[in-house]
Scaffold this active site. Structure first.
Site, PDB file in Angstrom:
ATOM      1  N   THR A  80    -129.836 -48.114  25.003  1.00 42.24           N
ATOM      2  CA  THR A  80    -129.766 -49.317  23.966  1.00 42.24           C
ATOM      3  C   THR A  80    -128.960 -50.450  24.511  1.00 42.24           C
ATOM      4  OG1 THR A  80    -128.207 -48.140  22.440  1.00 42.24           O
ATOM      5  CG2 THR A  80    -130.673 -48.254  22.270  1.00 42.24           C
ATOM      6  N   ASP A  81    -127.635 -49.910  25.141  1.00 44.96           N
ATOM      7  CA  ASP A  81    -126.612 -50.853  25.431  1.00 44.96           C
ATOM      8  C   ASP A  81    -126.995 -52.157  26.268  1.00 44.96           C
ATOM      9  OD1 ASP A  81    -124.960 -49.556  23.855  1.00 44.96           O
ATOM     10  OD2 ASP A  81    -123.711 -48.834  25.464  1.00 44.96           O
TER      11      ASP A  81
ATOM     12  N   THR B  28    -129.874 -42.709  25.393  1.00 48.37           N
ATOM     13  CA  THR B  28    -129.847 -41.801  24.446  1.00 48.37           C
ATOM     14  C   THR B  28    -131.053 -41.100  23.757  1.00 48.37           C
ATOM     15  OG1 THR B  28    -127.931 -43.117  23.713  1.00 48.37           O
ATOM     16  CG2 THR B  28    -128.708 -41.581  21.935  1.00 48.37           C
TER      17      THR B  28
ATOM     18  N   LYS C 257    -128.851 -56.644  20.954  1.00 49.28           N
ATOM     19  CA  LYS C 257    -128.201 -55.533  20.136  1.00 49.28           C
ATOM     20  C   LYS C 257    -126.993 -56.105  19.412  1.00 49.28           C
ATOM     21  CE  LYS C 257    -126.517 -50.836  20.589  1.00 49.28           C
ATOM     22  NZ  LYS C 257    -125.878 -49.829  21.524  1.00 49.28           N
TER      23      LYS C 257
END
Length: 424
Positions: free
Chosen positions: A170-171, A94, A247
């Protein structure tokens, strides 16, 4: 008229008025932070802009190409002083994405150079070199991707980089951070950074995260770390050790948290100062070592009440070389699973036990089930996170084919993944 970062301005567009402070902006555009905390960007030739309050202390130059530079004591380099060299390796995600308005979906289309153009303040911190390693969303990362990225990181360090920034989705960023932590012993900072919201969204966190990551990249924290928002506000970022981070929220800007540990430290966005909380390996304390090799045929299996033990047969019969079991509480699975654990270990498959609780430490010596699991050959993962345990298992089995040696390595703290005592 030129507007400096920190100036307070009023922007009128199509009869609507916006007020806020000027943020780092691309050439030809102006981005402001509004009182709501959201960022808004505008093309400068399509709006009326009125200066409300000048930031007299800011000599960063205007958005139209001012040449003066801002000095922040202790972090930003002074004019005329040689800047440290930092490599930005872009993998996608992202932070390097924007909306594809044909589909309405976020796509990985930005390069490292695009990031530098979008966040010009980065150039005050270091002399950057951009390099695209991949342009994928993080769910498409795999063990081969991790090794290719690790090689690129090592190449940049060997070429003289004083720090390396990896932009990443980020995942699955915590998996990649763990992989780099095991594969590379580094003399300089290696910083993973991403954003929860794409660059063209008003609430994007990409600029602050990238600036804080750059400050860590030129610091003395010579570890693999993840740098992301520490709160939902734009006040500081946290520096998480690459093997202790997870996360914890789907969309909040402060989604990343250190588990069973304090963060290494924080970066104050306003002052650019880094504050550390725990011991860390310092710049230059160890020579560069690269230890590639990842065994992809490993699996993370989550135990749930009533789930049948035959699921383990699948991995055994398919020739998997190792398993991580995410058990309940102190690290338990149903007693029906224990014969299958024995079957796996008899097939020379290491079986690591971790906990779904995340916080806390495995202890399979308290209850009979746990003791029976240990007798079947299971290995306690201590306070290692399940994802980190999987990556560690893949890396260890990529280093040795000797079962006893692998088990010994799995029980050791190799890169800060096991703490001496759980953080309370």
């Amino acid at each position: 008229m030129e507007f400096k970062q920190g100036d307070r301005v009023r922007i009128e567009k199509n009869g609507t008025v916006y007020e806020g402070k000027v943020m780092p902006s691309m050439e030809g555009y102006i981005t402001i932070k509004m009182n709501s905390g959201y960022n808004a960007g505008f093309s400068m030739d399509k709006v009326k802009i009125t200066l409300l309050e000048s930031n007299g202390e800011n000599t960063n130059g205007g958005l139209n190409g001012g040449k003066e530079s801002k000095t922040v004591e202790g972090n930003i380099q002074k004019p005329g002083k040689k800047l440290p060299k930092v490599a930005i390796l872009s993998t996608g995600g992202t932070i390097a994405s924007k909306i594809d308005y044909r589909t309405g979906a976020v796509t990985s289309q930005f390069t490292a150079d695009d990031i530098l153009a979008a966040i010009p303040e980065l150039r005050e911190i270091a002399d950057f070199k951009g390099r695209v390693i991949s342009s994928i969303l993080s769910e498409n990362m795999d063990s081969e991707s991790w090794q290719n990225l690790a090689r690129a990181v090592v190449e940049e360090i060997e070429a003289g980089a004083d720090g390396v920034i990896v932009t990443h989705g980020t995942d699955t960023m915590m998996y990649t951070a763990a992989a780099l932590s095991f594969m590379i012993e580094t003399p300089v900072p290696i910083v993973l950074v991403g954003s929860q919201r794409s660059a063209d969204r008003p609430s994007s966190d990409n600029a602050m995260n990238a600036i804080c990551a750059a400050l860590v990249a030129v610091s003395d924290i010579a570890e693999v770390s993840v740098v992301m928002h520490g709160t939902t506000s734009d006040n500081f970022c946290e520096i998480h050790r690459g093997t202790k981070v997870r996360k914890m929220h789907t969309s909040r800007r402060d989604a990343f948290k250190s588990i069973n540990s304090l963060p290494i430290g924080t970066v104050d966005y306003d002052t650019r100062e880094i504050t550390t909380f725990i011991d860390y390996i310092k710049r230059g304390e160890r020579p560069l070592k690269f230890k590639p090799g990842m065994e992809p045929k490993c699996a993370l299996v989550k135990f749930t009440p009533g789930s049948g033990p035959e699921i383990l047969d699948h991995y055994i019969d398919k020739g998997y070389r190792g398993l991580v079991l995410e058990g309940t509480g102190l690290g338990h699975v149903s007693t029906k699973w224990i014969p299958k654990i024995r079957k796996a270990t008899d097939a020379k498959m290491p079986v690591i036990i971790t906990s779904q609780c995340l916080n806390g430490r495995i202890c399979d010596r308290v209850y009979d089930t746990g003791r029976d699991m240990l007798k079947a050959g299971a290995i306690e993962g201590e306070d290692t996170l399940p994802e980190t345990a999987l990556v560690k298992l893949m890396w260890v089995l990529g280093q040795t084919s000797e079962l006893d040696e692998a088990i010994e390595m799995l029980r050791e703290d190799l890169s800060g993944e096991i703490t001496k005592c759980c953080f309370k």
